[in-house]
Design a protein around this motif. Structure first.
Motif, PDB file in Angstrom:
ATOM      1  N   PRO A 199       0.841  -1.199   0.000  1.00 15.24           N
ATOM      2  CA  PRO A 199       0.000   0.000   0.000  1.00 15.24           C
ATOM      3  C   PRO A 199       0.878   1.253   0.000  1.00 15.24           C
ATOM      4  O   PRO A 199       2.028   1.214   0.425  1.00 15.24           O
ATOM      5  CB  PRO A 199      -0.771  -0.090   1.320  1.00 15.24           C
TER       6      PRO A 199
ATOM      7  N   LEU B 157      -1.567   1.160   6.788  1.00 16.93           N
ATOM      8  CA  LEU B 157      -3.030   1.069   6.903  1.00 16.93           C
ATOM      9  C   LEU B 157      -3.431   0.479   8.251  1.00 16.93           C
ATOM     10  O   LEU B 157      -2.670  -0.268   8.870  1.00 16.93           O
ATOM     11  CB  LEU B 157      -3.576   0.158   5.796  1.00 16.93           C
TER      12      LEU B 157
ATOM     13  N   SER C 170      -5.326  -2.203  10.194  1.00 16.51           N
ATOM     14  CA  SER C 170      -5.685  -3.560   9.771  1.00 16.51           C
ATOM     15  C   SER C 170      -7.169  -3.851  10.008  1.00 16.51           C
ATOM     16  O   SER C 170      -7.686  -4.836   9.501  1.00 16.51           O
ATOM     17  CB  SER C 170      -4.805  -4.599  10.467  1.00 16.51           C
ATOM     18  N   GLY C 171      -7.852  -3.016  10.784  1.00 15.70           N
ATOM     19  CA  GLY C 171      -9.294  -3.191  10.928  1.00 15.70           C
ATOM     20  C   GLY C 171     -10.020  -2.722   9.680  1.00 15.70           C
ATOM     21  O   GLY C 171     -10.933  -3.379   9.194  1.00 15.70           O
ATOM     22  N   TYR C 172      -9.590  -1.599   9.130  1.00 12.60           N
ATOM     23  CA  TYR C 172     -10.281  -1.053   7.961  1.00 12.60           C
ATOM     24  C   TYR C 172      -9.847  -1.704   6.653  1.00 12.60           C
ATOM     25  O   TYR C 172     -10.578  -1.649   5.674  1.00 12.60           O
ATOM     26  CB  TYR C 172     -10.050   0.464   7.874  1.00 12.60           C
ATOM     27  N   TYR C 173      -8.650  -2.261   6.619  1.00 11.39           N
ATOM     28  CA  TYR C 173      -8.139  -2.808   5.352  1.00 11.39           C
ATOM     29  C   TYR C 173      -7.774  -4.294   5.426  1.00 11.39           C
ATOM     30  O   TYR C 173      -7.533  -4.909   4.393  1.00 11.39           O
ATOM     31  CB  TYR C 173      -6.909  -2.005   4.899  1.00 11.39           C
ATOM     32  N   GLY C 174      -7.725  -4.839   6.641  1.00 12.75           N
ATOM     33  CA  GLY C 174      -7.240  -6.210   6.809  1.00 12.75           C
ATOM     34  C   GLY C 174      -8.093  -7.228   6.089  1.00 12.75           C
ATOM     35  O   GLY C 174      -9.284  -7.315   6.319  1.00 12.75           O
ATOM     36  N   GLY C 175      -7.445  -8.014   5.231  1.00 12.24           N
ATOM     37  CA  GLY C 175      -8.162  -9.019   4.452  1.00 12.24           C
ATOM     38  C   GLY C 175      -8.306  -8.568   3.016  1.00 12.24           C
ATOM     39  O   GLY C 175      -8.332  -9.388   2.104  1.00 12.24           O
ATOM     40  N   ALA C 176      -8.393  -7.258   2.790  1.00 12.36           N
ATOM     41  CA  ALA C 176      -8.601  -6.745   1.431  1.00 12.36           C
ATOM     42  C   ALA C 176      -7.313  -6.186   0.831  1.00 12.36           C
ATOM     43  O   ALA C 176      -7.133  -6.208  -0.382  1.00 12.36           O
ATOM     44  CB  ALA C 176      -9.673  -5.655   1.449  1.00 12.36           C
ATOM     45  N   ALA C 177      -6.417  -5.662   1.684  1.00 14.28           N
ATOM     46  CA  ALA C 177      -5.201  -5.025   1.172  1.00 14.28           C
ATOM     47  C   ALA C 177      -4.006  -5.959   1.304  1.00 14.28           C
ATOM     48  O   ALA C 177      -3.908  -6.726   2.257  1.00 14.28           O
ATOM     49  CB  ALA C 177      -4.927  -3.736   1.942  1.00 14.28           C
ATOM     50  N   GLN C 178      -3.111  -5.892   0.337  1.00 18.24           N
ATOM     51  CA  GLN C 178      -1.874  -6.672   0.399  1.00 18.24           C
ATOM     52  C   GLN C 178      -1.053  -6.232   1.612  1.00 18.24           C
ATOM     53  O   GLN C 178      -0.935  -5.046   1.883  1.00 18.24           O
ATOM     54  CB  GLN C 178      -1.034  -6.443  -0.869  1.00 18.24           C
ATOM     55  N   ASN C 179      -0.468  -7.193   2.295  1.00 25.24           N
ATOM     56  CA  ASN C 179       0.396  -6.915   3.435  1.00 25.24           C
ATOM     57  C   ASN C 179       1.839  -7.282   3.048  1.00 25.24           C
ATOM     58  O   ASN C 179       2.150  -8.458   2.852  1.00 25.24           O
ATOM     59  CB  ASN C 179      -0.083  -7.744   4.635  1.00 25.24           C
TER      60      ASN C 179
ATOM     61  N   ILE D 299      -1.121  -2.424   8.853  1.00 19.81           N
ATOM     62  CA  ILE D 299      -0.621  -3.106   7.659  1.00 19.81           C
ATOM     63  C   ILE D 299       0.398  -2.142   7.061  1.00 19.81           C
ATOM     64  O   ILE D 299       0.019  -1.072   6.582  1.00 19.81           O
ATOM     65  CB  ILE D 299      -1.744  -3.392   6.646  1.00 19.81           C
TER      66      ILE D 299
END
Lengths: 461, 461
Positions: free
Chosen positions: A214, A218, A220-229, A323
């Motif tokens: 990213p 980020l 991880s509550g708002y983006y975790g699961g959807a954004a590459q880490n 993230i």
């Protein structure tokens, strides 16, 4: 008293003063990898120039794009061989500082089980080692007013950070530096009472990678699961460097890796190496790495891929559900035989990119590149030095391999056509590159005496 | 003018002074996760106590084993409902500092595209949000001398570090804190013009692991290939958390995870969420994570495993060929439905140990544990608050889910039998937990006005 006996007794009577001189050099904080210490590296180089000029060498500091080179010349008798002695005045970083028992740049002497040892960063790697040669020259000069060989000295200040200036310097000063034989003091003895000459050295290719995901850190509550880490991507890259048999998975990595010849392996077997003790000393029990090789074979004859550092995200106290935008790692490959460091790095890049999602990117920061080296067992100087060491230590010198890399050896061979004789007095337990680095006083004292003898033996032919 | 109109106009005329009060609170560096800032946390708590006492609350600071709790009480009209308002005065760490455009604890106002915004750590999470309620109470008091509901306030100072003192505090002060309904202001609007009430929140289980290998840092030349490297072990552990379909591999991880009901999914579809824009805003293109789910479904309805931090070996400038003694990572799991955080952590430990060689060890440092929560759509207060928000913003309030975790909601339900109404005015682009955190002035101003209306709506029933 013969010349050599007089010189050796001068070494003995000079010992205390000799330690004080070494301590002066050790107090200079010449960490080459950290730009903050550039002034200290310059100071260490200048200290050596001054010391060598005092001894009657013609010494000078040569500036480079990195830290300066020390070059010094001293004549020898007509027809005597010409040797180039190499060492490095730079040292490794000292972190973590809190694991040191004393300040790394305030050297001292302690006695452990009746044996004295010198403590501090650089005592063993490589200031203590290079000073054994300088002090051998001092004793020759004091006792006889001359040196038995023609001697050129080259000290660099970037060995611990990939020696970026060395190749250009050799290319520009080849005529000035070329000699009949190079002497390098940056290796270990077999054990505290057995001297050794290293006839094989692993090469190295090292690289830093920075994975970018990213555009910013980020939640991880708002983006975790959807954004590459990027930490996940980096973990996959690093984890996939080895397969489940411990073999390195890079394409073509083992090209140029030959099995160890039977006679060499037999010589190694006779050394009585204890794997249990070697690993037990550092709190481990079983050989890691490729299945089917002993620890000694791993270190002396097999290539590796090692992650030397990794960082990403929140690493302070407590927890932060982030993230991160980036994650990075420092990776090094130890090379043997004819492995090509450039091909290895190219295969590593390909490996990295295989694991990289389309919307992420990677940045590469290259570090050292050096091939492995192997000395010809028939070299006359090898026999001469071996005999001199045997006389000093009362035990035959072991012809060993080394797991570490000393790129200069390959450079001397390729650029200047010189073989290198690797004679060092360090011990595996010297904690080089770690807190509480030390050097046995016996290494320093008998090391100096060893060089006195080796110079004589090379002169005698 | 009706009461409510008077109160709303008081909010408007108080705005500048209200911002100054918020800035006073923002200047206190109340980072809860770092023990070095404990004094600042205490200071922030005391600032709130003083402020609430000035407003006519009976407020006091309650010390805990961690940072103190602020508890305040204010009476309401006979028969009026009793609400408990919750917020947190602690903030996230601010590193990396060099990515901030201004000092994180020196808040200011800037204008971007004609809209004013407040900048600084905590503007959005959660000092700005909690102050919308405090300022709403202030305007009620100033305009009418009273509050329309009986109000209790609880502010904690450990929300960003797992709220370790909260459960014991609720257990000890349950009678004092219990109300008819909890109001929580720590969530986002749907977008800058659409208010939202969050009806579902992911839970979380987080843990730090430290992998121990050799008893000290080793030179990778002398030990590389033969000694275990904790970074390699850690990379395997982290890399194997997901399979190649992006699913978490822990045993039983998906137990209790139900599919999203069709009617809820339909409501979400109508929100017009743009995945391209959501990811594009942070420099990404494709949804990561489990194959087969949209970004919104991931964040609102799917559990995750995220590595939030990793560190091992040499991470300074340059290169150091070290095999480190330890390597560590911070890992968090976002939970949904009926997932049990304790079972998830137990499965994680089992996973870690599967990857651990016999002669290495692992140390666990537990952090937060909370189940996911889900509000009953039939709750009358949900309708009342929704109507009040619609009046303020001129658009229906969206009933959304949230990817983040607010453990207090589950605690209020389980410990005190209270439902929680999650109304917040943050925006996804507020950079909470990141450099350059901000809060729209509209969020602050209309947020305050929203609470004025919600208190009235709840009182009206």
């Amino acid at each position: 008293m013969s010349d050599i006996e007089t010189v050796l007794s001068t070494v003995d009577s000079n010992l205390d003063a000799s330690i004080e001189r070494l301590f002066d050099l050790l107090r200079i904080e010449s960490i080459s990898t950290d730009p903050a210490y550039a002034g200290e590296c310059e100071k260490a180089g200048q200290w050596l120039v001054d010391t060598l000029n005092d001894l009657g060498f013609d010494a000078s500091l040569h500036h480079t794009e990195g830290h300066p080179m020390v070059v010094a010349h001293h004549d020898g008798p007509d027809g005597a061989p010409h040797v180039l002695f190499y060492g490095h005045y730079d040292v490794q970083p000292v972190d973590p500082l809190d694991l040191w028992d004393t300040h790394p740049f305030q050297p001292d002497i302690i006695e452990v089980n009746g044996a004295k040892r010198l403590r501090g960063r650089g005592t063993s790697d490589d200031k203590g080692q290079l000073m054994t040669f300088v002090e051998a020259c001092r004793s020759w000069k004091e006792a006889t007013g001359a040196l038995p060989c023609k001697v050129t000295i080259l000290f660099e200040g970037e060995e611990e950070s990939g020696s970026p200036s060395l190749l250009p310097f050799l290319a520009a000063h080849g005529e000035e530096l070329k000699a009949d034989l190079a002497l390098v003091c940056d290796t270990n003895m077999w054990d505290a009472s057995t001297p050794a000459i290293a006839t094989a050295l692993r090469g190295m290719a090292s690289e830093e990678i920075v994975v970018h995901g990213p555009s910013r850190d980020l939640h991880s509550g708002y983006y975790g699961g959807a954004a590459q880490n990027p930490i996940h991507i980096l973990s996959s890259i690093l984890s996939a460097l080895h397969n489940d048999k411990g073999r390195v998975t890079l394409d073509g990595f083992y090209e140029g890796v030959a099995p160890v010849p039977d006679d060499i392996r037999a010589m190694w077997d006779e050394l009585g190496f204890s794997e249990t003790e070697f690993l037990g000393d550092v709190g481990l029990k079983k050989t890691a790495g490729e299945v089917g090789y002993s620890a000694l074979e791993h270190i002396w004859s097999r290539p590796t891929a090692e992650v030397n550092g990794v960082i990403g995200g929140y690493t302070g106290k407590g927890f932060k559900t982030v993230i991160p935008a980036i994650a990075s790692a420092k990776v090094s490959f130890r090379l043997v035989g004819e492995q090509d460091p450039h091909k290895v790095i190219a295969a590593f890049h390909k490996h990295v990119e295989t694991h990289l999602p389309d919307d992420c990117s990677v940045e590469y920061i290259p570090h050292g590149r050096s091939k492995a080296t192997q000395l010809d067992y028939a070299l006359p100087a090898l026999k001469q030095a071996s005999t001199a060491l045997t006389e000093e230590w009362g035990k035959p010198a072991a012809l060993i391999a080394m797991g570490g890399s000393i790129p200069i050896v390959g450079n001397f061979k390729r650029e200047l056509g010189m073989d290198s004789l690797l004679v060092g007095f360090g011990l595996a337990e010297d904690n080089i590159h770690s807190p509480n680095e030390k050097y046995e006083l016996a290494s320093y004292h008998k090391g100096t005496r060893s060089w006195v003898r080796i110079l004589q033996a090379l002169a005698d032919g």
